[in-house]
Scaffold this motif. Structure first.
Motif, PDB file in Angstrom:
ATOM      1  N   HIS A 287       0.811  -1.210   0.000  1.00  0.00           N
ATOM      2  CA  HIS A 287       0.000   0.000   0.000  1.00  0.00           C
ATOM      3  C   HIS A 287       0.853   1.271   0.000  1.00  0.00           C
ATOM      4  CE1 HIS A 287      -3.381  -2.619   0.594  1.00  0.00           C
ATOM      5  NE2 HIS A 287      -2.918  -3.042   1.753  1.00  0.00           N
ATOM      6  N   ARG A 288       2.133   1.149   0.332  1.00  0.00           N
ATOM      7  CA  ARG A 288       3.021   2.309   0.339  1.00  0.00           C
ATOM      8  C   ARG A 288       3.803   2.447  -0.969  1.00  0.00           C
ATOM      9  NH1 ARG A 288       4.705   5.232   4.791  1.00  0.00           N
ATOM     10  NH2 ARG A 288       3.515   4.836   6.680  1.00  0.00           N
ATOM     11  N   ARG A 289       3.646   1.484  -1.854  1.00  0.00           N
ATOM     12  CA  ARG A 289       4.466   1.446  -3.063  1.00  0.00           C
ATOM     13  C   ARG A 289       4.356   2.736  -3.882  1.00  0.00           C
ATOM     14  NH1 ARG A 289       3.398   0.804  -8.254  1.00  0.00           N
ATOM     15  NH2 ARG A 289       1.197   0.381  -7.805  1.00  0.00           N
ATOM     16  N   GLU A 290       3.156   3.191  -4.157  1.00  0.00           N
ATOM     17  CA  GLU A 290       2.986   4.365  -5.007  1.00  0.00           C
ATOM     18  C   GLU A 290       3.592   5.611  -4.353  1.00  0.00           C
ATOM     19  OE1 GLU A 290      -1.054   4.809  -6.182  1.00  0.00           O
ATOM     20  OE2 GLU A 290      -1.091   2.962  -7.367  1.00  0.00           O
ATOM     21  N   ARG A 291       3.424   5.729  -3.051  1.00  0.00           N
ATOM     22  CA  ARG A 291       4.001   6.877  -2.343  1.00  0.00           C
ATOM     23  C   ARG A 291       5.526   6.815  -2.388  1.00  0.00           C
ATOM     24  NH1 ARG A 291       3.368   8.191   4.160  1.00  0.00           N
ATOM     25  NH2 ARG A 291       4.855   9.920   4.211  1.00  0.00           N
ATOM     26  N   VAL A 292       6.081   5.624  -2.167  1.00  0.00           N
ATOM     27  CA  VAL A 292       7.535   5.453  -2.201  1.00  0.00           C
ATOM     28  C   VAL A 292       8.076   5.793  -3.585  1.00  0.00           C
ATOM     29  CG1 VAL A 292       9.395   3.738  -2.129  1.00  0.00           C
ATOM     30  CG2 VAL A 292       7.660   3.772  -0.328  1.00  0.00           C
ATOM     31  N   PHE A 293       7.417   5.301  -4.618  1.00  0.00           N
ATOM     32  CA  PHE A 293       7.878   5.541  -5.980  1.00  0.00           C
ATOM     33  C   PHE A 293       7.812   7.025  -6.320  1.00  0.00           C
ATOM     34  CE2 PHE A 293       7.015   5.878 -10.584  1.00  0.00           C
ATOM     35  CZ  PHE A 293       8.190   5.317 -11.061  1.00  0.00           C
ATOM     36  N   ALA A 294       6.703   7.668  -5.994  1.00  0.00           N
ATOM     37  CA  ALA A 294       6.550   9.095  -6.297  1.00  0.00           C
ATOM     38  C   ALA A 294       7.586   9.930  -5.547  1.00  0.00           C
ATOM     39  CB  ALA A 294       5.138   9.551  -5.928  1.00  0.00           C
ATOM     40  N   THR A 295       7.835   9.586  -4.294  1.00  0.00           N
ATOM     41  CA  THR A 295       8.834  10.314  -3.506  1.00  0.00           C
ATOM     42  C   THR A 295      10.226  10.138  -4.110  1.00  0.00           C
ATOM     43  OG1 THR A 295       7.532  10.015  -1.485  1.00  0.00           O
ATOM     44  CG2 THR A 295       9.854  10.590  -1.218  1.00  0.00           C
ATOM     45  N   ALA A 296      10.549   8.898  -4.481  1.00  0.00           N
ATOM     46  CA  ALA A 296      11.869   8.622  -5.061  1.00  0.00           C
ATOM     47  C   ALA A 296      12.056   9.316  -6.405  1.00  0.00           C
ATOM     48  CB  ALA A 296      12.074   7.120  -5.202  1.00  0.00           C
ATOM     49  N   CYS A 297      10.990   9.409  -7.187  1.00  0.00           N
ATOM     50  CA  CYS A 297      11.085  10.142  -8.457  1.00  0.00           C
ATOM     51  C   CYS A 297      11.465  11.600  -8.208  1.00  0.00           C
ATOM     52  CB  CYS A 297       9.759  10.066  -9.207  1.00  0.00           C
ATOM     53  SG  CYS A 297       9.449   8.461  -9.990  1.00  0.00           S
ATOM     54  N   SER A 298      11.050  12.133  -7.055  1.00  0.00           N
ATOM     55  CA  SER A 298      11.365  13.512  -6.694  1.00  0.00           C
ATOM     56  C   SER A 298      12.774  13.647  -6.127  1.00  0.00           C
ATOM     57  CB  SER A 298      10.345  14.027  -5.677  1.00  0.00           C
ATOM     58  OG  SER A 298      10.690  15.302  -5.191  1.00  0.00           O
ATOM     59  N   THR A 299      13.188  12.682  -5.285  1.00  0.00           N
ATOM     60  CA  THR A 299      14.478  12.795  -4.602  1.00  0.00           C
ATOM     61  C   THR A 299      15.646  12.255  -5.423  1.00  0.00           C
ATOM     62  OG1 THR A 299      14.175  10.638  -3.518  1.00  0.00           O
ATOM     63  CG2 THR A 299      13.370  12.597  -2.336  1.00  0.00           C
ATOM     64  N   ALA A 300      15.379  11.324  -6.334  1.00  0.00           N
ATOM     65  CA  ALA A 300      16.457  10.611  -7.021  1.00  0.00           C
ATOM     66  C   ALA A 300      17.369  11.497  -7.872  1.00  0.00           C
ATOM     67  CB  ALA A 300      15.885   9.476  -7.860  1.00  0.00           C
ATOM     68  N   PRO A 301      16.851  12.437  -8.661  1.00  0.00           N
ATOM     69  CA  PRO A 301      17.769  13.224  -9.501  1.00  0.00           C
ATOM     70  C   PRO A 301      18.886  13.899  -8.715  1.00  0.00           C
ATOM     71  CG  PRO A 301      15.518  13.518 -10.238  1.00  0.00           C
ATOM     72  CD  PRO A 301      15.430  12.752  -8.959  1.00  0.00           C
ATOM     73  N   ALA A 302      18.553  14.544  -7.612  1.00  0.00           N
ATOM     74  CA  ALA A 302      19.580  15.204  -6.805  1.00  0.00           C
ATOM     75  C   ALA A 302      20.483  14.189  -6.125  1.00  0.00           C
ATOM     76  CB  ALA A 302      18.930  16.118  -5.766  1.00  0.00           C
ATOM     77  N   ALA A 303      19.889  13.100  -5.636  1.00  0.00           N
ATOM     78  CA  ALA A 303      20.676  12.067  -4.958  1.00  0.00           C
ATOM     79  C   ALA A 303      21.674  11.428  -5.915  1.00  0.00           C
ATOM     80  CB  ALA A 303      19.749  11.007  -4.370  1.00  0.00           C
ATOM     81  N   VAL A 304      21.241  11.169  -7.142  1.00  0.00           N
ATOM     82  CA  VAL A 304      22.130  10.568  -8.142  1.00  0.00           C
ATOM     83  C   VAL A 304      23.253  11.535  -8.495  1.00  0.00           C
ATOM     84  CG1 VAL A 304      22.273   9.826 -10.548  1.00  0.00           C
ATOM     85  CG2 VAL A 304      20.434   8.954  -9.075  1.00  0.00           C
ATOM     86  N   ALA A 305      22.916  12.791  -8.721  1.00  0.00           N
ATOM     87  CA  ALA A 305      23.944  13.786  -9.045  1.00  0.00           C
ATOM     88  C   ALA A 305      24.979  13.886  -7.935  1.00  0.00           C
ATOM     89  CB  ALA A 305      23.291  15.146  -9.291  1.00  0.00           C
ATOM     90  N   ASN A 306      24.517  13.855  -6.690  1.00  0.00           N
ATOM     91  CA  ASN A 306      25.422  13.935  -5.550  1.00  0.00           C
ATOM     92  C   ASN A 306      26.307  12.696  -5.467  1.00  0.00           C
ATOM     93  OD1 ASN A 306      26.371  15.136  -3.041  1.00  0.00           O
ATOM     94  ND2 ASN A 306      25.214  13.525  -1.992  1.00  0.00           N
TER      95      ASN A 306
END
Length: 326
Positions: A287-306
């Motif tokens: 039930h948390r999958r969609e929230r986790v995915f949406a959050t990661a889509c937001s955080t991942a670009p900066a995290a990957v660049a770092n």
């Protein structure tokens, strides 16, 4: 510039961990201008084994992203039912692997591995996992990507076994993935050729150290069960989860240090504090999958660049300089 010989390490983390890794892989591919399917070595543990198997069979990250968004027309996976519910089905009335307890008492395996042996044997239906892998690799066969390594734990000895690398007993990919995903108390162990295998995550969240001794020059390591910085949740269950996560992070720290000492450049990716808030305490909760995915889509670009920036800085350090690991 020639692309380095590159390994992709995908760690354990249940339903939430898989969603986070798919979003992170999307950002990683864009910033590296690289296709994850082209990794010279793929290492998968538990949820990571599912993703590694799919990549090895030619399934693109873009197709996985479409599945997470429920827009994939040819998806063989029902996110709402195929990974079970938020809690495991009624387990069988026996321990997962009693020998691991004695190994733990003698200091031959880690406390978490020993405790896993005390948990009841899982009873979840693994047929959806079999069907998913069979949809991309013929049943009974291994993937064409020969350097696909699926990490499991031997239930009798507690040792890590790398299916696809050092265990040539003709185990098919579908069974190997089920073995690596055999979460104690949740999913049943997998028996093959006289041995019984459990979730590789009970020994290591990533098994990145399996790359030592290879000709890999760069390792991309995704570890949903580690975190460089953690939040301070109020929930008692989340506090317990964070303690486990700190232990897992220390394991990853040691493995990353080993890789760097061996001259392997590492791009290390793990959840941010914002991602942890989306995870909650139960990484298996669909039930948390969609929230986790949406959050990661937001955080991942900066995290990957770092992470890429840190990797480049590490590579520029004078020979013999050590990273400071928290």
């Amino acid at each position: 510039m020639l692309q380095p010989k590159r390994a992709l390490v995908l760690g354990c983390g249940g339903v939430a961990g898989a969603a986070w890794q798919i979003a992170t892989l999307e950002a990683l591919q864009k910033q590296l201008n690289w296709d994850a399917r082209s990794a010279d070595i793929l290492i998968g543990t538990s949820a990571g084994s599912v993703l590694a198997a799919l990549l090895s069979a030619g399934v693109s990250v873009e197709r996985m992203v479409a599945s997470e968004k429920n827009t994939a027309a040819d998806c063989f996976w029902n996110h709402d039912t195929d990974t079970g519910g938020a809690f495991p089905p009624v387990p069988k009335g026996q321990f997962t692997a009693m020998p691991l307890l004695w190994k733990g008492i003698k200091g031959e395996v880690s406390p978490i591995t020993a405790i896993a042996g005390l948990l009841p044997r899982g009873n979840m239906n693994m047929q959806p996992f079999m069907d998913l892998i069979d949809s991309v690799v013929p049943a009974g066969q291994w993937t064409k990507h020969k350097a696909t390594w699926i990490v499991v734990v031997d239930a009798a000895t507690g040792e890590r076994v790398v299916l696809g690398r050092d265990y040539a007993a003709d185990i098919p990919l579908n069974r190997a993935v089920c073995a690596s995903y055999a979460v104690p108390s949740w999913c049943p162990p997998v028996s093959w050729a006289g041995r019984e295998f459990l979730d590789g995550g009970i020994a290591s969240p990533a098994s990145a150290d399996m790359l030592i001794g290879t000709d890999i020059e760069e390792a991309i390591v995704l570890t949903p069960m580690a975190a460089a910085s953690m939040d301070n949740p109020r929930s008692r269950l989340e506090k317990i989860e964070r303690r486990v996560r700190r232990y897992m992070t220390n394991v990853v720290n040691r493995e990353i240090a080993q890789l760097e000492r061996a001259g392997i450049r590492v791009i290390r990716l793990e959840p941010t504090a914002e991602d942890l808030g989306a995870f909650g305490f139960n990484m298996m909760d669909p039930h948390r999958r969609e929230r986790v995915f949406a959050t990661a889509c937001s955080t991942a670009p900066a995290a990957v660049a770092n992470a890429i920036s840190k990797s480049l800085q590490s590579a520029e350090r004078p020979e013999g300089a050590q990273l400071s690991l928290s």
